[in-house]
Write a protein that holds these residues in place. Structure first.
Motif, PDB file in Angstrom:
ATOM      1  N   ALA A  45       1.020  -1.220  -0.167  1.00 19.21           N
ATOM      2  CA  ALA A  45      -0.129   0.030   0.151  1.00 19.21           C
ATOM      3  C   ALA A  45       1.006   1.155  -0.014  1.00 19.21           C
ATOM      4  N   THR A  46       0.366   2.238  -0.885  1.00 25.32           N
ATOM      5  CA  THR A  46       1.148   3.425  -0.795  1.00 25.32           C
ATOM      6  C   THR A  46       0.047   4.527  -1.108  1.00 25.32           C
ATOM      7  N   HIS A  47       0.897   5.683  -0.728  1.00 23.44           N
ATOM      8  CA  HIS A  47      -0.307   7.051  -0.940  1.00 23.44           C
ATOM      9  C   HIS A  47      -0.536   6.887  -2.390  1.00 23.44           C
ATOM     10  N   ASP A  48      -1.669   7.496  -2.893  1.00 26.84           N
ATOM     11  CA  ASP A  48      -2.119   7.257  -4.285  1.00 26.84           C
ATOM     12  C   ASP A  48      -1.719   8.484  -5.108  1.00 26.84           C
ATOM     13  N   ILE A  49      -1.100   9.472  -4.489  1.00 21.63           N
ATOM     14  CA  ILE A  49      -0.971  10.531  -5.409  1.00 21.63           C
ATOM     15  C   ILE A  49       0.789  10.796  -5.444  1.00 21.63           C
ATOM     16  N   CYS A  50       1.197  10.882  -6.694  1.00 19.89           N
ATOM     17  CA  CYS A  50       2.464  11.060  -6.887  1.00 19.89           C
ATOM     18  C   CYS A  50       3.221  12.262  -6.093  1.00 19.89           C
ATOM     19  N   HIS A  52       5.572  14.033  -7.358  1.00 20.87           N
ATOM     20  CA  HIS A  52       5.886  15.128  -8.383  1.00 20.87           C
ATOM     21  C   HIS A  52       4.866  16.091  -9.013  1.00 20.87           C
ATOM     22  N   GLU A  53       3.518  15.440  -9.069  1.00 20.21           N
ATOM     23  CA  GLU A  53       2.472  16.251  -9.693  1.00 20.21           C
ATOM     24  C   GLU A  53       1.349  15.567  -9.032  1.00 20.21           C
ATOM     25  N   HIS A  54       0.307  16.146  -9.168  1.00 22.29           N
ATOM     26  CA  HIS A  54      -1.140  15.724  -8.704  1.00 22.29           C
ATOM     27  C   HIS A  54      -1.384  14.746  -9.625  1.00 22.29           C
ATOM     28  N   ALA A  55      -1.053  13.431  -9.595  1.00 23.34           N
ATOM     29  CA  ALA A  55      -1.618  12.292 -10.470  1.00 23.34           C
ATOM     30  C   ALA A  55      -1.704  11.033  -9.760  1.00 23.34           C
ATOM     31  N   HIS A  56      -2.894  10.083  -9.896  1.00 22.59           N
ATOM     32  CA  HIS A  56      -3.454   9.039  -9.314  1.00 22.59           C
ATOM     33  C   HIS A  56      -2.349   7.963  -9.759  1.00 22.59           C
ATOM     34  N   LEU A  57      -1.498   7.283  -8.848  1.00 26.37           N
ATOM     35  CA  LEU A  57      -0.541   6.298  -9.070  1.00 26.37           C
ATOM     36  C   LEU A  57      -1.512   4.935  -9.433  1.00 26.37           C
ATOM     37  N   SER A  58      -2.626   4.874  -8.865  1.00 26.23           N
ATOM     38  CA  SER A  58      -3.662   3.756  -9.097  1.00 26.23           C
ATOM     39  C   SER A  58      -3.930   3.825 -10.561  1.00 26.23           C
ATOM     40  N   GLU A  59      -3.666   4.669 -11.409  1.00 28.78           N
ATOM     41  CA  GLU A  59      -4.034   4.955 -12.809  1.00 28.78           C
ATOM     42  C   GLU A  59      -2.788   4.506 -13.552  1.00 28.78           C
ATOM     43  N   GLY A  60      -1.718   4.418 -13.091  1.00 30.93           N
ATOM     44  CA  GLY A  60      -0.312   3.931 -13.618  1.00 30.93           C
ATOM     45  C   GLY A  60      -0.082   2.672 -13.893  1.00 30.93           C
ATOM     46  N   TYR A  61       1.123   2.489 -14.403  1.00 27.99           N
ATOM     47  CA  TYR A  61       1.684   1.159 -14.968  1.00 27.99           C
ATOM     48  C   TYR A  61       2.296   0.413 -13.954  1.00 27.99           C
ATOM     49  N   LEU A  62       2.068  -0.798 -13.541  1.00 24.93           N
ATOM     50  CA  LEU A  62       2.552  -1.534 -12.665  1.00 24.93           C
ATOM     51  C   LEU A  62       3.784  -2.584 -13.337  1.00 24.93           C
ATOM     52  N   GLU A  68       4.857   3.091 -12.163  1.00 23.04           N
ATOM     53  CA  GLU A  68       4.851   4.476 -13.071  1.00 23.04           C
ATOM     54  C   GLU A  68       3.852   5.482 -13.025  1.00 23.04           C
ATOM     55  N   CYS A  69       4.033   6.769 -12.806  1.00 19.68           N
ATOM     56  CA  CYS A  69       3.026   7.528 -12.746  1.00 19.68           C
ATOM     57  C   CYS A  69       2.539   7.723 -14.206  1.00 19.68           C
ATOM     58  N   PRO A  70       1.293   7.934 -14.205  1.00 19.51           N
ATOM     59  CA  PRO A  70       0.666   8.178 -15.672  1.00 19.51           C
ATOM     60  C   PRO A  70       1.045   9.522 -16.233  1.00 19.51           C
ATOM     61  N   LEU A  71       1.407  10.584 -15.345  1.00 16.85           N
ATOM     62  CA  LEU A  71       1.288  11.768 -15.966  1.00 16.85           C
ATOM     63  C   LEU A  71       2.843  12.263 -16.707  1.00 16.85           C
ATOM     64  N   HIS A  72       3.928  11.967 -15.809  1.00  8.87           N
ATOM     65  CA  HIS A  72       5.186  12.301 -16.458  1.00  8.87           C
ATOM     66  C   HIS A  72       6.267  10.875 -16.147  1.00  8.87           C
ATOM     67  N   GLN A  73       5.695   9.837 -16.117  1.00  7.43           N
ATOM     68  CA  GLN A  73       6.255   8.578 -16.051  1.00  7.43           C
ATOM     69  C   GLN A  73       7.451   8.311 -15.203  1.00  7.43           C
ATOM     70  N   MET A  84      12.658   6.234  -8.098  1.00  4.35           N
ATOM     71  CA  MET A  84      13.495   5.376  -8.893  1.00  4.35           C
ATOM     72  C   MET A  84      14.305   6.068 -10.129  1.00  4.35           C
ATOM     73  N   CYS A  85      13.514   7.291 -10.649  1.00  5.44           N
ATOM     74  CA  CYS A  85      13.991   7.827 -11.640  1.00  5.44           C
ATOM     75  C   CYS A  85      13.487   9.260 -12.010  1.00  5.44           C
ATOM     76  N   ARG A  86      13.726  10.360 -12.410  1.00  7.51           N
ATOM     77  CA  ARG A  86      13.128  11.628 -12.566  1.00  7.51           C
ATOM     78  C   ARG A  86      12.097  11.295 -13.521  1.00  7.51           C
ATOM     79  N   PRO A  87      11.168  12.414 -13.528  1.00  3.57           N
ATOM     80  CA  PRO A  87      11.137  13.580 -12.757  1.00  3.57           C
ATOM     81  C   PRO A  87      11.072  13.563 -11.263  1.00  3.57           C
TER      82      PRO A  87
END
Length: 112
Positions: A45-50, A52-62, A68-73, A84-87
């Protein structure tokens, strides 16, 4: 362990049946939105908000134990919250998880 034996800091987040292997879902615990992951039979379990920016990690790629954050990867390790990597540069809060019966519980006050 039964639900009666859980400390009041543990909050129910989802049913274990709601979480398929290799997937991430959005859940709510204690009025807070979190992301739940199931990888190789373990639930994280993690917080759902990235951070870096306000993006939902639950909509990202596991991918394995990285989300991976769906907004800026940007990518985070779901076990430790490490960026693990920028940004992304700031770690992601992770929460202890317990499975009790058919339910997933998280301890929000113990974010790491």
């Amino acid at each position: 362990m039964s639900i009666e034996n859980l400390d009041s800091e543990w909050q129910r987040a989802a049913g274990i049946a709601d979480l398929a292997e290799g997937e991430v879902i959005a859940a709510s615990a204690g009025g807070q939105r979190i992301a739940l992951y199931k990888v190789e039979g373990e639930v994280y379990a993690t917080h759902d908000i990235c951070t870096h920016e306000h993006a939902h990690l639950s909509e990202g790629y596991l991918d394995g134990c990285e989300i991976e954050c769906p907004l800026h990867q940007g990518r985070f390790d779901i076990r430790t919250g490490k960026a693990m990597c920028r940004p992304v540069t700031q770690a992601l809060p992770v929460y202890p998880v317990k499975i009790v019966g058919k339910d997933v519980f998280v301890m929000l006050g113990q974010a790491q």
